[in-house]
Motif scaffolding. Structure first.
Motif, PDB file in Angstrom:
ATOM      1  N   VAL A  35       0.988  -1.198  -0.300  1.00 53.96           N
ATOM      2  CA  VAL A  35       0.366   0.070  -0.252  1.00 53.96           C
ATOM      3  C   VAL A  35       0.914   1.161  -0.303  1.00 53.96           C
ATOM      4  O   VAL A  35       0.357   2.245   0.272  1.00 53.96           O
ATOM      5  CB  VAL A  35      -0.909   0.162   1.241  1.00 53.96           C
ATOM      6  N   ILE A  55       0.522   0.157  -4.558  1.00 53.35           N
ATOM      7  CA  ILE A  55      -1.317   0.175  -4.601  1.00 53.35           C
ATOM      8  C   ILE A  55      -1.884   0.468  -6.161  1.00 53.35           C
ATOM      9  O   ILE A  55      -2.274   0.356  -6.416  1.00 53.35           O
ATOM     10  CB  ILE A  55      -1.807   0.579  -3.317  1.00 53.35           C
ATOM     11  N   GLY A  56      -0.989   1.845  -6.402  1.00 51.24           N
ATOM     12  CA  GLY A  56      -0.926   2.494  -7.849  1.00 51.24           C
ATOM     13  C   GLY A  56      -1.295   1.448  -8.819  1.00 51.24           C
ATOM     14  O   GLY A  56      -1.809   2.009  -9.988  1.00 51.24           O
ATOM     15  N   ASP A  59      -5.820  -2.186 -10.148  1.00 54.34           N
ATOM     16  CA  ASP A  59      -7.449  -1.632 -10.344  1.00 54.34           C
ATOM     17  C   ASP A  59      -7.989  -2.652  -9.776  1.00 54.34           C
ATOM     18  O   ASP A  59      -8.475  -4.482 -10.394  1.00 54.34           O
ATOM     19  CB  ASP A  59      -7.551  -1.477 -11.950  1.00 54.34           C
ATOM     20  N   CYS A  60      -8.953  -2.713  -8.571  1.00 54.43           N
ATOM     21  CA  CYS A  60      -9.192  -3.957  -8.281  1.00 54.43           C
ATOM     22  C   CYS A  60     -10.729  -4.419  -8.973  1.00 54.43           C
ATOM     23  O   CYS A  60     -11.807  -5.529  -8.314  1.00 54.43           O
ATOM     24  CB  CYS A  60     -10.235  -3.300  -6.482  1.00 54.43           C
ATOM     25  N   SER A  81      -4.931   4.168   4.057  1.00 54.25           N
ATOM     26  CA  SER A  81      -5.023   4.463   2.617  1.00 54.25           C
ATOM     27  C   SER A  81      -6.522   4.017   1.244  1.00 54.25           C
ATOM     28  O   SER A  81      -6.997   3.952   1.417  1.00 54.25           O
ATOM     29  CB  SER A  81      -3.653   2.940   1.914  1.00 54.25           C
ATOM     30  N   ILE A  83      -6.724   4.101  -1.099  1.00 56.50           N
ATOM     31  CA  ILE A  83      -7.479   2.758  -2.450  1.00 56.50           C
ATOM     32  C   ILE A  83      -7.625   2.006  -1.576  1.00 56.50           C
ATOM     33  O   ILE A  83      -8.391   1.263  -2.165  1.00 56.50           O
ATOM     34  CB  ILE A  83      -6.072   2.982  -3.261  1.00 56.50           C
ATOM     35  N   THR A  86     -11.550   2.114  -0.582  1.00 59.71           N
ATOM     36  CA  THR A  86     -12.309   2.460  -1.841  1.00 59.71           C
ATOM     37  C   THR A  86     -12.591   1.491  -2.730  1.00 59.71           C
ATOM     38  O   THR A  86     -13.688   1.021  -2.671  1.00 59.71           O
ATOM     39  CB  THR A  86     -10.995   3.748  -3.162  1.00 59.71           C
ATOM     40  N   CYS A  87     -11.245   0.117  -2.310  1.00 61.67           N
ATOM     41  CA  CYS A  87     -11.767  -1.091  -3.253  1.00 61.67           C
ATOM     42  C   CYS A  87     -12.954  -1.796  -2.591  1.00 61.67           C
ATOM     43  O   CYS A  87     -13.314  -2.643  -2.542  1.00 61.67           O
ATOM     44  CB  CYS A  87      -9.589  -1.272  -2.705  1.00 61.67           C
TER      45      CYS A  87
END
Length: 182
Positions: A35, A55-56, A59-60, A81, A83, A86-87
């Motif tokens: 992450v 992590i960048g 795409d989950c 994080s 991301i 959001t995931c």
């Protein structure tokens, strides 16, 4: 089948790697995702783990499951994080498996993703599972939310996920092949 296992500095390494190992034995593609902006993380016990991606770079939306291992301060670092959070929310909205072990179910509780669900966590974190009914089971499956108590049930947790993502025959084959006694 594809699983993203998010790892942060302070992650409990066995909780992540035992689950990943079991899933890979079942033919599931597991991507260890740092992450941070570097592939290396230092676990809660000072072991350096080299992840497959940062992590960048993921795409989950192409995942069949998202997995959050516990450990401290790893769980807190995962929750920081945007991301990761959001995931996790994406998984719930899109009927994708969301799995967490030990302290990590607290992340799901803080996001309101356990409302009306049965869940388990490491003892002492129950108050963080907002809206959940606390389970007595070491591994708990409620719909597409899968939670587990801690490192001592990591293999059982991995077997459960393998069965959900593949089938019960694969789960049994892995179970027998690794000499599980339960």
């Amino acid at each position: 089948m594809k699983v993203y296992a998010f790892m942060a500095d302070g992650t409990e390494e066995t909780e992540c790697l035992a689950v990943a190992d079991v899933l890979v034995r079942g033919g599931v593609e597991v991507t260890l995702v740092s992450v941070s902006d570097k592939k290396e993380i230092v676990s809660s016990h000072g072991i350096t783990v080299v992840c497959d991606a940062v992590i960048g770079g993921v795409d989950c939306s192409d995942a069949d499951a998202l997995f959050l291992p516990g450990g401290m301060p790893g769980t807190l670092n995962l929750e920081k994080s945007p991301i990761v959070t959001t995931c996790a929310e994406y998984c719930v909205k899109n009927d994708i498996y969301l799995a967490a072990i030990c302290a990590a179910p607290s992340v799901l509780g803080h996001l309101g993703l356990l409302n009306g669900k049965e869940a388990i966590c490491f003892p002492g974190f129950e108050g963080e599972l907002k809206g959940a009914t606390i389970s007595e089971k070491p591994v708990c499956v409620d719909g597409k939310i899968v939670t587990a108590k801690g490192m001592g049930v990591a293999v059982q947790f991995g077997l459960t996920l393998a069965g959900l993502l593949t089938d019960k025959d694969v789960e049994k084959k892995i179970h027998d092949g690794i000499q599980c006694t339960d």
